[in-house]
Design an enzyme around this catalytic site. Structure first.
Site, PDB file in Angstrom:
ATOM      1  CG  HIS A 103      33.185  44.792 -22.531  1.00 48.46           C
ATOM      2  ND1 HIS A 103      32.303  44.961 -21.523  1.00 48.46           N
ATOM      3  CD2 HIS A 103      34.433  43.954 -22.054  1.00 48.46           C
ATOM      4  CE1 HIS A 103      32.832  44.513 -20.426  1.00 48.46           C
ATOM      5  NE2 HIS A 103      34.123  44.099 -20.580  1.00 48.46           N
ATOM      6  CG  ASP A 118      42.000  36.919 -27.791  1.00 43.78           C
ATOM      7  OD1 ASP A 118      41.939  35.869 -28.568  1.00 43.78           O
ATOM      8  OD2 ASP A 118      42.499  37.994 -28.580  1.00 43.78           O
ATOM      9  CD  GLU A 162      44.493  35.340 -30.725  1.00 46.54           C
ATOM     10  OE1 GLU A 162      45.097  36.511 -30.347  1.00 46.54           O
ATOM     11  OE2 GLU A 162      43.418  35.185 -30.582  1.00 46.54           O
TER      12      GLU A 162
HETATM   13  P1  FAD Z   1      27.631  45.278 -26.384  1.00 43.41           P
HETATM   14  O1  FAD Z   1      29.003  46.163 -26.580  1.00 43.41           O
HETATM   15  O2  FAD Z   1      26.694  45.261 -25.171  1.00 43.41           O
HETATM   16  O3  FAD Z   1      26.653  45.475 -27.624  1.00 43.41           O
HETATM   17  C1  FAD Z   1      27.651  45.239 -28.897  1.00 43.41           C
HETATM   18  C2  FAD Z   1      26.544  45.176 -30.071  1.00 43.41           C
HETATM   19  O4  FAD Z   1      25.653  44.179 -30.140  1.00 43.41           O
HETATM   20  C3  FAD Z   1      25.557  46.376 -30.016  1.00 43.41           C
HETATM   21  O5  FAD Z   1      25.267  47.067 -31.209  1.00 43.41           O
HETATM   22  C4  FAD Z   1      24.315  45.808 -28.953  1.00 43.41           C
HETATM   23  O6  FAD Z   1      22.891  46.559 -29.586  1.00 43.41           O
HETATM   24  C5  FAD Z   1      24.314  44.668 -29.806  1.00 43.41           C
HETATM   25  N1  FAD Z   1      23.781  43.539 -28.922  1.00 43.41           N
HETATM   26  C6  FAD Z   1      24.082  43.308 -27.736  1.00 43.41           C
HETATM   27  N2  FAD Z   1      23.378  42.173 -27.152  1.00 43.41           N
HETATM   28  C7  FAD Z   1      22.481  41.630 -28.096  1.00 43.41           C
HETATM   29  C8  FAD Z   1      21.713  40.821 -28.303  1.00 43.41           C
HETATM   30  N3  FAD Z   1      21.638  39.835 -27.409  1.00 43.41           N
HETATM   31  N4  FAD Z   1      21.014  40.620 -29.638  1.00 43.41           N
HETATM   32  C9  FAD Z   1      21.312  41.466 -30.623  1.00 43.41           C
HETATM   33  N5  FAD Z   1      22.302  42.454 -30.494  1.00 43.41           N
HETATM   34  C10 FAD Z   1      22.949  42.947 -29.498  1.00 43.41           C
HETATM   35  N6  FAD Z   1      35.886  40.484 -30.038  1.00 43.41           N
HETATM   36  C11 FAD Z   1      36.423  39.441 -30.543  1.00 43.41           C
HETATM   37  O7  FAD Z   1      35.709  39.007 -31.622  1.00 43.41           O
HETATM   38  N7  FAD Z   1      37.270  38.853 -30.209  1.00 43.41           N
HETATM   39  C12 FAD Z   1      37.892  39.226 -28.960  1.00 43.41           C
HETATM   40  O8  FAD Z   1      39.041  38.481 -28.452  1.00 43.41           O
HETATM   41  C13 FAD Z   1      37.479  40.198 -28.146  1.00 43.41           C
HETATM   42  N8  FAD Z   1      38.031  40.494 -27.042  1.00 43.41           N
HETATM   43  C14 FAD Z   1      37.729  41.833 -26.431  1.00 43.41           C
HETATM   44  C15 FAD Z   1      38.267  42.103 -25.316  1.00 43.41           C
HETATM   45  C16 FAD Z   1      37.766  43.271 -24.581  1.00 43.41           C
HETATM   46  C17 FAD Z   1      38.335  43.618 -23.214  1.00 43.41           C
HETATM   47  C18 FAD Z   1      36.747  43.995 -25.307  1.00 43.41           C
HETATM   48  C19 FAD Z   1      36.344  45.225 -24.505  1.00 43.41           C
HETATM   49  C20 FAD Z   1      36.307  43.484 -26.314  1.00 43.41           C
HETATM   50  C21 FAD Z   1      36.616  42.530 -27.087  1.00 43.41           C
HETATM   51  N9  FAD Z   1      35.966  42.187 -28.250  1.00 43.41           N
HETATM   52  C22 FAD Z   1      36.369  41.157 -28.988  1.00 43.41           C
HETATM   53  C23 FAD Z   1      35.018  42.820 -28.884  1.00 43.41           C
HETATM   54  C24 FAD Z   1      33.493  42.475 -28.409  1.00 43.41           C
HETATM   55  O9  FAD Z   1      33.338  41.345 -29.108  1.00 43.41           O
HETATM   56  C25 FAD Z   1      32.398  43.317 -28.827  1.00 43.41           C
HETATM   57  O10 FAD Z   1      32.936  44.515 -28.431  1.00 43.41           O
HETATM   58  C26 FAD Z   1      31.244  42.981 -28.554  1.00 43.41           C
HETATM   59  O11 FAD Z   1      30.161  43.826 -29.165  1.00 43.41           O
HETATM   60  C27 FAD Z   1      31.079  43.343 -26.926  1.00 43.41           C
HETATM   61  O12 FAD Z   1      30.100  42.257 -26.426  1.00 43.41           O
HETATM   62  P2  FAD Z   1      29.043  42.941 -25.351  1.00 43.41           P
HETATM   63  O13 FAD Z   1      28.355  41.543 -24.867  1.00 43.41           O
HETATM   64  O14 FAD Z   1      29.789  43.567 -24.466  1.00 43.41           O
HETATM   65  O15 FAD Z   1      28.063  43.656 -26.367  1.00 43.41           O
END
Ligand code: FAD
Length: 522
Positions: free
Chosen positions: A96, A156, A271
């Site tokens: 994400h 969120d 918020e």
């Molecule tokens: P990914 O996008 O898969 O990875 C993100 C980063 O973390 C990369 O650098 C990856 O290499 C690293 N990573 C992934 N897994 C691990 C692991 N296990 N150990 C170490 N590194 C790792 N953020 C907020 O703070 N608050 C919100 O309310 C919020 N809402 C969101 C809503 C939506 C619809 C979206 C798309 C994003 C939102 N985000 C929010 C942002 C979100 O927290 C970050 O984009 C987060 O990185 C996404 O998590 P993911 O699991 O998809 O990680």
């Protein structure tokens, strides 16, 4: 085995390497890389999914996608990469990210979600041990339904993995009270860039613990996190209050996050967001409603209002045994002192789980209309309280006065809830800073108003104008393209510490190459 790796990645820079036909069953010849590795999990050469993310602004072609069965598998993959001069490894959560942060072009991606989800609540009820690839919505459902307990700090949207948000911060309306998610973790299991599987906490391998939390995946892959729990409430009263004056909105928001002027009562969630002062169905008045049926009577907007209005979003927890009249009374006492436009208040009553899953409904609608899968040029910033009025004047009331086709989040948090030993970077000054989240959810031109390039340019314009005006801000979920200088400025006086941490835990710069902070070295 090394010879095979060299075949693909010898002296060439990663960008200039031959494109592999990774769709073939044997990975176009990459398979031998993994011979003798004794993975318990699997290797997949159909890597199309691993080369994309939610932003859909970038794409990449990984060599292989690994679905690990255990932390040891993760360590094996990192050690394999460390024996080559150029191979990199990216942990992927739920992909994400917006700007390719979880990608590894011509590298190996580790699909953390495919690891068996473990969610184990401690018998004391004080914490839960969760695998790094678990989704927060899975954690919520298990903890609440089986134990009546819940983590204290959320995002969120809960379709994000535990490891993904802990690598950034993880913020929502509870952060003013409990800090971000990174402040609600007491222990981690991490596989470092050296291939070591280590347990860390504030007392054990503490430097690794503080590095990894908010560390953008640069130091290790989180395979388990110990998350603090508290009793989950049954119900939530969810309220939105509309403001015409920015100064009234910020005064009230800051009053509430700072402890309500010393009163013992506090909302459980604070918020806010900015929206357009018009009847535009996406950007305007209807966006302040909680449900389509809620009335929004614009005659309550004072004639002095500008092009943008502000909405404070609050929530109060309570339990089924609380008398409704007592909850009402408490709420009136807390809301009564606030300066919102009388007549522009909506509220709703829902279960705690429904409240935390509120964005899931928006996700379903966005998927149905197609905008969930369209590109998302999002921009997230932390802006110091000292400059938030200036930001409002130059960005919300000017550049964005017609909206962005999605939420423009705006809410304060407290620096004292963020431990500066962790890797997250905040604005330089002051106790209060604001999250600004520009979450564009519109189709690009020709269906929508702006093309994707124009959305990206608008984001750049906002960043540039902040710099020019001397606004004290930092990017949240940062990315700087190929600019190493951008990263140096981002980290500022923490840059040396960040480099030292990298040298300790991932000296060959194997991990999280998608951020382009460090170059792979040998
Ligand atoms: P990914 O996008 O898969 O990875 C993100 C980063 O973390 C990369 O650098 C990856 O290499 C690293 N990573 C992934 N897994 C691990 C692991 N296990 N150990 C170490 N590194 C790792 N953020 C907020 O703070 N608050 C919100 O309310 C919020 N809402 C969101 C809503 C939506 C619809 C979206 C798309 C994003 C939102 N985000 C929010 C942002 C979100 O927290 C970050 O984009 C987060 O990185 C996404 O998590 P993911 O699991 O998809 O990680």
């Amino acid at each position: 085995m090394i010879a095979y790796i060299e075949r693909f990645v010898h002296e060439n820079e990663v960008e200039s390497m031959p494109e592999l036909d990774s769709g073939e069953e044997d990975g176009g010849g990459v398979l031998p890389l993994f011979k003798g590795l004794e993975l318990q999990g699997t290797v997949d050469f159909d890597t199309a999914a691993g080369g994309k993310d939610f932003g859909d602004l970038q794409s990449s072609q990984p060599l292989a996608m690994i679905r690990p069965a255990s932390s040891e598998d993760v360590a094996r993959v990192i050690k394999l990469a460390s024996r080559s001069p150029h191979l990199t490894v990216a942990a992927q959560g739920n992909r994400h990210s917006i700007n390719g942060q979880a990608m590894a072009h011509q590298g190996l991606v580790i699909d953390m979600k495919s690891m068996e989800t473990r969610i184990q609540v401690d018998p004391s009820g004080s914490h839960v041990d969760v695998s790094g690839g678990a989704l927060w919505e899975e954690v919520l459902k298990r903890c609440v339904s089986d134990h009546g307990l819940a983590p204290r700090s959320w995002t969120d949207y809960l379709g994000l993995t535990v490891g993904g948000t802990l690598s950034n911060a993880g913020v929502s309306g509870q952060a003013f009270r409990y800090g971000p998610q990174t402040e609600n973790v007491t222990e981690l299991e991490v596989v470092t860039g050296n291939g070591d599987v280590l347990v860390c906490s504030p007392n054990q391998n503490s430097e690794l613990f503080f590095s990894v939390l908010g560390g953008l995946g640069q130091f290790g892959i989180i395979t388990r996190a110990r998350i603090l729990l508290q009793p989950a409430p049954d119900m939530v009263r969810w309220i939105r209050l509309v403001y015409s004056e920015f100064s009234d909105f910020t005064t009230d928001a800051e009053f509430l996050v700072s402890g309500g002027g010393g009163t013992s009562d506090s909302f459980d969630y604070v918020e806010g967001f900015a929206f357009v002062n018009s009847d535009d169905p996406v950007n305007g008045w209807p966006s302040a409603q909680l449900h389509p049926g809620h009335p929004f009577d614009p005659t309550h907007i004072p004639p002095s209002a500008g092009p943008v209005l502000y909405c404070l979003e609050l929530a109060l927890h309570y339990n089924n045994h609380h008398r409704r009249s007592a909850v009402d009374k408490r709420l009136e006492r807390m809301v009564g002192v606030l300066r919102y436009c009388r007549g522009l208040r909506v509220e709703s009553e829902l279960s705690y789980v429904e409240f935390l899953l509120r964005v899931k409904r928006a996700e379903e609608e966005a998927k149905a209309s197609g905008i969930w899968d369209a590109p998302h040029a999002w921009l997230n910033l932390f802006v110091s309280k000292a400059h938030i009025a200036l930001f409002d004047a130059v960005v919300f009331k000017n550049i964005l006065k017609h909206g962005i086709g999605g939420p423009m989040l705006l809410y304060p948090m407290l620096r004292s809830k963020w431990d500066n030993r962790k890797s997250v970077i905040l604005p330089a000054e002051g106790e209060i800073f604001y999250l600004v989240g520009l979450l564009r959810f519109s189709f690009p031109y020709p269906k929508g108003l702006l093309s994707v390039d124009e959305m990206i340019s608008q984001n750049q314009e906002i960043v540039e104008i902040c710099k020019r005006k001397g606004i004290d801000f930092k990017l949240y979920l940062p990315h700087y393209g190929d600019s190493k200088e951008g990263w140096r400025q981002h980290f500022g006086n923490q840059w040396t510490r960040f480099q030292q941490r990298k040298a300790s835990f991932d000296p060959r710069a194997i991990l999280a190459p998608g951020l382009k902070i460090f170059s792979r070295n040998w």
